[in-house]
Design an enzyme around this catalytic site. Structure first.
Site, PDB file in Angstrom:
ATOM      1  N   SER A   1       8.415  -2.114   3.903  1.00 13.46           N
ATOM      2  CA  SER A   1       7.266  -2.747   4.614  1.00 13.46           C
ATOM      3  C   SER A   1       6.834  -3.983   3.765  1.00 13.46           C
ATOM      4  CB  SER A   1       6.166  -1.810   4.563  1.00 13.46           C
ATOM      5  OG  SER A   1       5.617  -1.425   3.167  1.00 13.46           O
TER       6      SER A   1
ATOM      7  N   LYS B   1       6.267  -8.958   8.824  1.00 14.37           N
ATOM      8  CA  LYS B   1       6.274  -8.478  10.218  1.00 14.37           C
ATOM      9  C   LYS B   1       5.144  -9.215  10.886  1.00 14.37           C
ATOM     10  CE  LYS B   1       6.967  -4.228  10.257  1.00 14.37           C
ATOM     11  NZ  LYS B   1       5.876  -3.476  10.728  1.00 14.37           N
ATOM     12  N   GLY B   2       3.844  -9.284  10.188  1.00 17.05           N
ATOM     13  CA  GLY B   2       2.872  -9.823  10.944  1.00 17.05           C
ATOM     14  C   GLY B   2       2.960 -11.270  11.308  1.00 17.05           C
TER      15      GLY B   2
ATOM     16  N   ASP C   1       9.885   5.956   9.582  1.00 14.68           N
ATOM     17  CA  ASP C   1       8.795   6.611   9.209  1.00 14.68           C
ATOM     18  C   ASP C   1       8.414   7.787  10.120  1.00 14.68           C
ATOM     19  OD1 ASP C   1       8.724   4.768   7.373  1.00 14.68           O
ATOM     20  OD2 ASP C   1       6.916   3.687   8.256  1.00 14.68           O
TER      21      ASP C   1
ATOM     22  N   LYS D   1      23.807  -4.500   3.780  1.00 13.88           N
ATOM     23  CA  LYS D   1      24.088  -3.090   4.054  1.00 13.88           C
ATOM     24  C   LYS D   1      22.538  -2.559   4.471  1.00 13.88           C
ATOM     25  CE  LYS D   1      27.478  -0.970   2.978  1.00 13.88           C
ATOM     26  NZ  LYS D   1      28.604  -0.998   3.759  1.00 13.88           N
TER      27      LYS D   1
ATOM     28  N   THR E   1      20.201  -3.623   5.924  1.00 14.66           N
ATOM     29  CA  THR E   1      20.063  -4.115   7.224  1.00 14.66           C
ATOM     30  C   THR E   1      20.755  -3.455   8.261  1.00 14.66           C
ATOM     31  OG1 THR E   1      19.318  -6.354   6.629  1.00 14.66           O
ATOM     32  CG2 THR E   1      19.980  -6.089   8.960  1.00 14.66           C
TER      33      THR E   1
ATOM     34  N   CYS F   1     -21.018 -12.102   1.266  1.00 11.83           N
ATOM     35  CA  CYS F   1     -21.629 -10.464   1.184  1.00 11.83           C
ATOM     36  C   CYS F   1     -22.233  -9.808   0.258  1.00 11.83           C
ATOM     37  CB  CYS F   1     -20.574  -9.714   2.149  1.00 11.83           C
ATOM     38  SG  CYS F   1     -21.202  -8.294   3.062  1.00 11.83           S
TER      39      CYS F   1
ATOM     40  N   HIS G   1     -18.929 -13.043   6.801  1.00  9.39           N
ATOM     41  CA  HIS G   1     -17.835 -13.528   6.378  1.00  9.39           C
ATOM     42  C   HIS G   1     -17.132 -14.730   7.232  1.00  9.39           C
ATOM     43  CE1 HIS G   1     -17.184  -9.630   4.301  1.00  9.39           C
ATOM     44  NE2 HIS G   1     -18.197  -9.271   4.835  1.00  9.39           N
TER      45      HIS G   1
ATOM     46  N   GLU H   1     -14.733 -16.626   6.446  1.00  6.83           N
ATOM     47  CA  GLU H   1     -13.190 -16.591   6.409  1.00  6.83           C
ATOM     48  C   GLU H   1     -12.633 -16.208   7.522  1.00  6.83           C
ATOM     49  OE1 GLU H   1     -15.341 -14.957   4.152  1.00  6.83           O
ATOM     50  OE2 GLU H   1     -14.721 -12.910   4.215  1.00  6.83           O
TER      51      GLU H   1
END
Ligand code: GLN
Length: 560
Positions: free
Chosen positions: A20, A24-25, A169, A211, A213, A403, A529, A531
């Site tokens: 992980s 991926k995001g 998983d 391998k 992969t 915050c 926030h 951001e």
């Protein structure tokens, strides 16, 4: 019957293998961008296989920051049960920054939401006479949730679904089974499976190793899913020989093995995919009209990040400093704002549980250009944060408190300028003589912790004549909130006389949304926030303000 080629949306499922945290995001957001470059509309779902209803109660060290959406969603698993959701996975921050679109909290599906709704429905008699099972009941509910997002008007041309975790998983199994069913039901002209894996480079043998992969693709295939594209995270672009090997194992042509190399600016990734031909590959698979991608403004924005030539140091005192992702949107908002001034950011993490005395913090802050006092919860590291704010107060280092950072910098002012010894937030000291930060009235009776803070987007009234007003250039803004405690007006009234001004309030005028020091080049604390609303091509005015002040402070500091 409708021609399936014309039907909307086309589905892109993004799965992950090997490890992980291999981006991926960002990959999902970049694929969405490829479609946007061609004028197709997109929507993104992220599936998180954990059992939490949402990540709101999670420590950011677990999965990184909790992202807050503008809209709140009332999740009703069955009649009579309601949960407010506005806190979702941090990948949505990446999606919003890449696509420029606001996401809806229902786009983040967790196992907790799915299982809870099926189990509660069983109690209501929804499955009378039947055994309730993972397949088909859980998988059907997953598919229904995906279709609920699809069917929100207007139906997008493309729906991307990122499956959290890695294939294999246990928790993710029902989701992958649901994906398998959708792929079988709709066929390859409407669905594509994109598998993201890691291809490590082993220096001692000078070779990319395929391998891991191969193994992860095999696991995916054993679940009945065949990747249409494999995206390989690696230090650099893969050589043809490695691509050929992977293609062979994945049963796909070589050009469908796409490199995802290390890049200095993450916003480059869609352009890198474009160079590898990924956009055209997917458009062709879906039988969509072939269009020339319009990458011009995105490329220009990326260039402004690449050419930045000045570096400024921003200190981030706080407690979740061991994982960069804990403050992901803040880091990105700082970087986005700095690029607008042709500068780069170097973040100086200060772990204030250890570094909490005046002496060591003075040393830590002696060569920084600005301070971002971080959001957070609880007691740990708080004295160090208050101390850092006190130093900024006296030495005029620019400070932006977000915050908890705004609350604690107000505590620092109360202690140092007002001389209110023992001033505190009641989050840490319920018996404080000067509780300048206290629970909001509506929070006093709330016992449950999940989804019960003041959450999501709210109007902010900015007071004329303040520095905040100069930054925004408007009287009204709309910002995202996530707090239980707030600044108490009767104390702020007294602090006003000594130079700490309220610069923004909520629409009722009751809740203080921002404070600032008059006698300081840049000292602003905001209860919200900003951001979460910063975009690479549209940085937030508050972050721009901090960076501008930091650049000026840097000039003075370097001259000394
Ligand atoms: N702990 C503080 C509160 O609940 C601040 C929360 C935050 O920084 N997001 O009000």
């Amino acid at each position: 019957m409708l021609d399936s080629m014309q039907e909307k949306p086309k589905f892109v499922f993004v799965t992950g293998g090997v490890l992980s945290g291999i981006g991926k995001g960002v990959t999902t957001a970049s694929i969405a961008k490829l479609f946007q470059f061609r004028g197709f509309s997109v929507r993104i779902i992220k599936i998180d296989p954990y059992l939490n209803i949402d990540p709101g109660t999670l420590n950011p060290i677990e999965h990184g920051e909790v992202f807050v959406t503008d809209q709140t969603w009332t999740f009703r698993p069955v009649d009579g049960f309601e949960f407010t959701i506005s806190e979702i996975d941090l990948d949505f921050g990446t999606y919003e920054r890449f696509t420029g679109m606001d996401v809806h909290p229902s786009q983040n599906i967790t196992s907790g939401q799915i299982y809870l709704s099926v189990i509660l429905e069983e109690r209501k008699g929804g499955f009378l006479g039947r055994t309730v099972q993972i397949i088909p009941h859980i998988t059907d509910r997953i598919k229904q949730r995906i279709w609920d997002v699809v069917e929100k008007d207007p139906i997008p041309d493309i729906l991307l679904v990122e499956i959290g975790g890695t294939v294999g998983d246990i928790e993710a199994m029902p989701f992958l089974e649901a994906v398998r069913q959708i792929v079988r039901e709709l066929g390859r002209a409407r669905t594509a499976v994109v598998h993201v894996t890691l291809v490590p480079y082993i220096k001692s043998v000078g070779e990319f190793k395929t391998k891991p992969t191969q193994h992860s693709v095999r696991t995916l295939q054993s679940l009945g899913l065949q990747p249409d594209v494999t995206i390989c995270r690696a230090e650099s672009r893969l050589p043809e020989s490695a691509k050929e090997k992977i293609a062979l194992f994945c049963n796909i042509p070589n050009e469908r093995v796409i490199s995802n190399p290390d890049i200095p600016v993450i916003y480059q990734l869609p352009l890198s995919f474009e160079e590898e031909g990924l956009g055209d590959i997917l458009v062709e698979q879906f039988g969509l009209e072939s269009r020339t991608p319009n990458t011009e403004s995105w490329s220009k924005m990326v260039e402004s990040f690449e050419t930045a030539n000045e570096t400024i140091v921003i200190a981030m005192p706080g407690k979740y400093t061991t994982l960069g992702d804990s403050y992901k949107s803040i880091n990105q908002a700082l970087t986005d704002a700095a690029a607008a001034y042709n500068a780069r950011i170097e973040i100086r993490w200060i772990e204030t549980e250890e570094r909490n005395t005046d002496e060591c913090l003075k040393e830590d802050l002696s060569d920084v250009d600005g301070i971002l006092l971080t959001p957070g919860f609880g007691e740990r590291g708080v004295e160090g944060m208050i101390c850092a704010a006190s130093i900024a107060l006296k030495s005029k280092i620019p400070l932006l408190g977000i915050c908890y950072g705004a609350q604690l910098s107000t505590v620092a002012f109360a202690r140092n300028v007002m001389n209110w010894k023992g001033a505190h937030t009641t989050e840490v000291d319920v018996d404080s003589l000067y509780p300048v930060v206290d629970l909001m009235d509506e929070q006093k009776l709330t016992e449950d912790k999940g989804g019960t803070m003041r959450l999501g987007g709210h109007d902010v009234r900015i007071i004329k004549g303040t520095k905040l007003h100069d930054l925004y250039g408007t009287d009204m803004a709309h910002e995202r909130f996530r707090h239980r405690y707030h600044l108490i007006g009767r104390y702020l009234k007294k602090m006003d006389e000594k130079g700490l001004k309220v610069s923004a309030v909520d629409s009722t005028g009751r809740i203080i949304n921002a404070v600032e020091l008059t006698d300081h080049p840049f000292w602003i604390g905001v209860q919200y926030h900003p951001e979460f609303k910063s975009r690479p091509d549209n940085p937030h005015p508050l972050y721009l303000g901090l960076i501008r002040a930091a650049l000026e402070y840097n000039k003075m500091r370097v001259k000394k």
